[in-house]
Design a protein around this motif. Structure first.
Motif, short mmCIF file in Angstrom:
data_model
loop_
_atom_site.label_atom_id
_atom_site.label_comp_id
_atom_site.label_asym_id
_atom_site.label_seq_id
_atom_site.Cartn_x
_atom_site.Cartn_y
_atom_site.Cartn_z
N CYS A 176 0.06 -2.75 -18.05
CA CYS A 176 -0.97 -1.98 -17.33
C CYS A 176 -2.24 -2.07 -18.18
CB CYS A 176 -0.52 -0.54 -17.12
SG CYS A 176 0.98 -0.39 -16.12
N SER A 192 -5.45 -1.69 -17.89
CA SER A 192 -6.61 -0.80 -17.89
C SER A 192 -6.31 0.56 -18.50
CB SER A 192 -7.12 -0.60 -16.45
OG SER A 192 -6.12 0.03 -15.65
N PRO A 219 0.83 -1.20 0.00
CA PRO A 219 0.00 0.00 0.00
C PRO A 219 0.87 1.25 0.00
CG PRO A 219 0.00 -1.01 2.17
CD PRO A 219 0.71 -1.97 1.26
N CYS A 270 0.36 -2.24 -12.96
CA CYS A 270 -0.46 -1.34 -12.15
C CYS A 270 -1.76 -1.12 -12.92
CB CYS A 270 0.27 -0.03 -11.89
SG CYS A 270 1.82 -0.24 -10.98
N GLN A 271 -2.88 -1.58 -12.35
CA GLN A 271 -4.09 -1.77 -13.15
C GLN A 271 -5.22 -0.77 -12.91
OE1 GLN A 271 -3.36 -3.68 -15.33
NE2 GLN A 271 -2.08 -5.34 -14.58
N ASP A 272 -5.06 0.20 -12.04
CA ASP A 272 -6.22 1.02 -11.69
C ASP A 272 -6.15 2.43 -12.29
OD1 ASP A 272 -4.09 1.87 -10.18
OD2 ASP A 272 -5.28 2.26 -8.38
N TYR A 313 3.17 -3.54 -9.52
CA TYR A 313 2.00 -4.20 -8.94
C TYR A 313 1.43 -3.40 -7.77
CZ TYR A 313 -0.98 -8.21 -7.85
OH TYR A 313 -2.07 -9.03 -7.65
N LEU A 314 1.13 -2.13 -8.04
CA LEU A 314 0.62 -1.24 -7.01
C LEU A 314 -0.82 -0.82 -7.31
CD1 LEU A 314 3.70 1.15 -6.63
CD2 LEU A 314 3.12 -0.80 -5.18
N GLU A 315 -1.56 -0.57 -6.25
CA GLU A 315 -2.89 0.02 -6.36
C GLU A 315 -2.85 1.43 -5.77
OE1 GLU A 315 -5.82 -2.43 -4.57
OE2 GLU A 315 -5.48 -4.14 -5.91
N GLY A 316 -3.75 2.27 -6.26
CA GLY A 316 -3.79 3.64 -5.76
C GLY A 316 -2.72 4.53 -6.36
N LEU A 317 -2.15 4.11 -7.49
CA LEU A 317 -1.08 4.88 -8.09
C LEU A 317 -1.56 6.21 -8.65
CD1 LEU A 317 1.93 4.58 -8.54
CD2 LEU A 317 1.48 3.56 -10.76
N LYS A 318 -2.84 6.28 -8.93
CA LYS A 318 -3.39 7.52 -9.49
C LYS A 318 -3.12 8.71 -8.58
CE LYS A 318 -7.66 9.54 -11.27
NZ LYS A 318 -9.10 9.30 -11.56
#
Length: 572
Positions: free
Chosen positions: A345, A347, A263, A309-311, A282-287
């Motif tokens: 990535c 998405s 995280p 990183c998919q979001d 492989y991170l979430e919340g990168l935006k």
């Protein structure tokens, strides 16, 4: 370290006549008169060197570099250092030592030991003035760790090359309260939150400004929210979490960070914002990290790699600076970025807006792979209506992007919005909206939605040298819908054809490789002449072309001989 120390010694010798430097594999120790008055000695001797003195009489010696050039270790006599009371810097490589041989060096300030066999390590605690200690490939390190903890004046500790099976004892790091630089092997993964090898102890090093370390995911997630603190670090190579941490060692920059599968906590902000090389895996919340920043982050970032990183729908957010109201953009966030890599990535629909693209003046290499939803590299916005120019981009690699329609797709205005989504009509990969004045290498693999590389309207632009004039290598692989490579429109009347005759649009192009382009052709006419024009248009001359490879391009096979003739004429 061998080369580094030798370079230092050479630089000293250029200024100091009292220096002795030997070549690799010295098999005879120098005569006493040659070294007695030296302040610097650097020798790499064979293990059977003749004439090795029992006592090195060099009363003015300050720096000594000794290494064995053989696989075997060179054994030094017990009294070898007794005549070097002023020695401050000692570098030993593949030596066999006894404690009595080093116990006399109470004035030593730097000690480098690599591949040495140490019979007893009690001498370490006697080196009270030692400031710099580098340990590499010493298997007695378990005993040595107890002694190192007594060096309370130590400022620099490098343990990047030691046996990673050895664990740090509780209190070891916290004893080194004056430590400023700490380098730990990235292979070392036995950190704990408490007890032996406690990573919390790093926080007690209040003078620490440089850190090289790998922190496993399970340890990082159990740490208190405010630990460890990275606020004072000015140099770091840190990987936290899972991922290919070995890539950190490939970069010479002083601020290198890798994050994988963890995280994104606030404690990491200072490391992320100031990094020169940044790996995001492989991170979430990168935006929230890459978007909507106030322009104070990423001012020194030179290399950015984003993987799995998919979001995010796009990589970089729209810059705060508005060219309409403030004029040209200053060199701010990402302004020093030279290398950008984006892998898998899935998405992501586009990389950045047109206004963001203009904030990348230093971009040298762009590598995009496996982003299955990606439709374009640049998406238009209301801030930019003129051309985008990548002034320093030399290498462009686009791999496995099945939905990519264009680098910068042509858009249509609608009644409700100034810019709409890109048209679904097939577009060429490049058009007149983006310029690449210094691009040298172009690789395109697995672009299933691309039918042509260059737009026919680019011919005037290419002719005057605004773009692609430095292209040296073109590789197209497995683009199954591609029908055109270098063919431009010919039906413009006789005057236009005559005017365009023998245009050299790629004056530096040396290599063209076309593999697995099953639909490659020029027009609906099934003549050899038309098929040839798909590859080497009769109006286009390649003055530097030396290598043309065509493999498994079924519709082009019949014109292979004509292509060879055309290429030979172009080269002439």
């Amino acid at each position: 370290m061998h080369d580094v120390v030798r370079d230092v010694a050479i630089s000293i010798k250029s200024k100091d006549k009292d220096a002795l430097l030997g070549q690799d594999g010295v098999d005879a120790w120098p005569e006493k008169d040659d070294y007695t008055c030296c302040k610097v000695i650097s020798l790499w001797a064979s293990c059977n060197v003749r004439g090795l003195p029992n006592r090195l009489e060099c009363p003015e010696l300050r720096t000594l570099v000794l290494g064995s050039s053989d696989a075997s270790r060179l054994e030094l006599p017990n009294s070898f250092f007794e005549g070097t009371k002023k020695l401050e810097v000692l570098v030993l490589n593949k030596m066999k030592l006894t404690p009595s041989s080093l116990s006399h060096l109470v004035g030593l300030r730097m000690l480098y030991l690599s591949g040495c066999e140490l019979v007893n390590l009690s001498f370490i605690k006697e080196l009270k003035n030692l400031k710099i200690l580098v340990i590499g490939y010493i298997y007695e390190f378990k005993e040595m760790i107890l002694e190192i903890g007594k060096l309370t004046s130590l400022r620099f500790l490098d343990l990047r090359k030691f046996n990673d099976d050895i664990g740090f004892l509780s209190g070891f790091l916290s004893c080194l309260s004056d430590l400023e630089e700490l380098y730990i092997s990235r292979e070392y993964n036995r950190w704990e939150v408490e007890g032996n090898a406690s990573i919390v102890e790093i926080n007690s090093l209040t003078c620490l400004t440089a850190l090289d370390i790998y922190i496993p995911t399970h340890v990082f997630l159990r740490l208190p929210k405010n630990l460890p603190s990275f606020q004072l670090l000015t140099k770091y190579k840190i990987w936290i979490g899972c991922g290919p941490y070995s890539v950190l060692g490939q970069h010479k920059e002083t601020k290198v960070l890798g994050l994988g599968g963890i995280p994104l906590m606030d404690r990491l902000d200072v490391l992320i914002a100031n990094a020169e090389v940044l790996f995001l895996f492989y991170l979430e919340g990168l935006k929230k990290v890459l978007h909507d920043r106030d322009g104070e982050w990423f001012l020194d970032l030179k290399v950015l790699a984003v993987e799995l990183c998919q979001d995010m729908e796009h990589l970089l957010g729209k810059p705060k600076w508005s060219s309409k109201t403030h004029g040209p953009s200053p060199l701010g966030s990402f302004g020093k970025l030279r290398v950008l890599k984006v892998y898998f990535c899935t998405s992501m629909k586009y990389l950045f807006s047109a206004s963001s693209a203009r904030c990348l003046p230093k971009l040298h290499k762009l590598d995009v792979e496996g982003c299955s939803a990606l439709e374009e590299i640049i998406r238009g916005d209301e801030e930019v209506t003129d051309k985008i120019i990548f002034h320093q981009l030399k290498e462009l690699k686009l791999v496995s992007l099945p939905n990519l329609r264009s680098i910068y797709a042509n858009t249509k205005k609608t009644s409700t919005t100034e810019y709409s989504m890109p048209s679904t009509v097939t577009q060429p990969l490049f058009n007149e909206k983006v310029m690449f004045p210094v691009l040298e290498e172009l690789y395109i693999y697995g672009l299933y939605s691309i039918k042509a590389i260059w737009d026919k309207q680019l011919l005037p632009v290419l002719k005057v040298g605004d773009s692609f004039q430095h292209l040296q290598r073109l590789v197209a692989f497995n683009c199954k819908e591609m029908k055109e490579i270098l063919a431009f429109e010919v039906g413009q009347g006789e005057a236009a054809a005559e005017a365009n005759n023998e245009i050299s649009v790629f004056p530096h192009l040396k290599t063209i490789q076309l593999w697995f382009l099953s639909n490659l052709k020029s027009s609906e006419e099934e003549t050899k002449k038309s098929r040839l024009q798909a590859l080497v248009n009769h109006k286009v001359r390649f003055s530097s072309l030396k290598n043309l490879e065509i493999y498994e391009c079924y519709r082009a096979r019949e014109c292979r001989s004509e292509i060879s003739v055309a290429v030979s004429k172009c080269v002439q």
